[in-house]
Design a protein around this motif. Structure first.
Motif, PDB file in Angstrom:
ATOM      1  N   LEU A  87       0.835  -1.193   0.000  1.00 41.09           N
ATOM      2  CA  LEU A  87       0.000   0.000   0.000  1.00 41.09           C
ATOM      3  C   LEU A  87       0.874   1.248   0.000  1.00 41.09           C
ATOM      4  O   LEU A  87       1.858   1.337   0.738  1.00 41.09           O
ATOM      5  N   GLU A  91      -1.403   6.947   1.707  1.00 36.69           N
ATOM      6  CA  GLU A  91      -2.641   6.512   2.352  1.00 36.69           C
ATOM      7  C   GLU A  91      -3.865   6.578   1.440  1.00 36.69           C
ATOM      8  O   GLU A  91      -4.985   6.746   1.888  1.00 36.69           O
ATOM      9  N   SER A  92      -3.643   6.417   0.142  1.00 38.86           N
ATOM     10  CA  SER A  92      -4.755   6.394  -0.802  1.00 38.86           C
ATOM     11  C   SER A  92      -5.538   5.088  -0.729  1.00 38.86           C
ATOM     12  O   SER A  92      -6.663   5.008  -1.200  1.00 38.86           O
ATOM     13  N   GLY A  93      -4.912   4.057  -0.160  1.00 30.77           N
ATOM     14  CA  GLY A  93      -5.533   2.737  -0.116  1.00 30.77           C
ATOM     15  C   GLY A  93      -5.144   1.884  -1.313  1.00 30.77           C
ATOM     16  O   GLY A  93      -5.517   0.712  -1.378  1.00 30.77           O
ATOM     17  N   ASN A  94      -4.396   2.442  -2.250  1.00 31.96           N
ATOM     18  CA  ASN A  94      -3.942   1.710  -3.439  1.00 31.96           C
ATOM     19  C   ASN A  94      -2.513   1.224  -3.246  1.00 31.96           C
ATOM     20  O   ASN A  94      -1.745   1.810  -2.491  1.00 31.96           O
ATOM     21  N   CYS A  99      -0.623   3.582  -7.671  1.00 29.94           N
ATOM     22  CA  CYS A  99      -0.817   4.935  -7.149  1.00 29.94           C
ATOM     23  C   CYS A  99       0.323   5.828  -7.642  1.00 29.94           C
ATOM     24  O   CYS A  99       0.370   6.175  -8.811  1.00 29.94           O
TER      25      CYS A  99
END
Length: 110
Positions: A87, A91-94, A99
């Motif tokens: 990840l 902290e984009s979750g991607n 990302c």
């Protein structure tokens, strides 16, 4: 993160700035991006007459700041152990490769 410096006796100082040779110890997109950003910073710092300047070198902010920011993000990513399939630290979750990795791949050509 481990950095290894090895001298190259085939090279000699010619009075001009010379970039380091950077080689990844493993195949990982984050490492390739960090190396490419480092190379681009040296290119910007040594563009034109700046190659023969010593000490403080004036570089337009729009050329160097984005590269310094990328280098800082990638350095933090490497120190934290981030791999391209982890990840992203933003902290984009991607995952990084989907990302920041995707965006920088096109910009950096890495």
């Amino acid at each position: 993160m481990q950095i290894l410096f090895v001298p190259d006796p085939r090279l000699s100082y010619q009075g001009l700035a010379r970039d380091n040779v950077r080689l990844p110890l493993r195949d990982d997109q984050v490492i390739r991006h960090f190396i490419r950003v480092s190379e681009l910073i040296v290119q910007v710092m040594n563009r034109g007459e700046r190659i023969s300047q010593y000490g403080h070198v004036s570089v337009p902010a729009h050329e160097i700041v984005p590269l310094q920011e990328a280098c800082a993000f990638l350095g933090t990513s490497l120190v934290s152990g981030l791999r391209d399939h982890d990840l992203c630290l933003c902290e984009s979750g991607n995952k990084y490769k989907r990302c920041h990795g995707r965006g920088w791949s096109s910009v950096l050509g890495a």
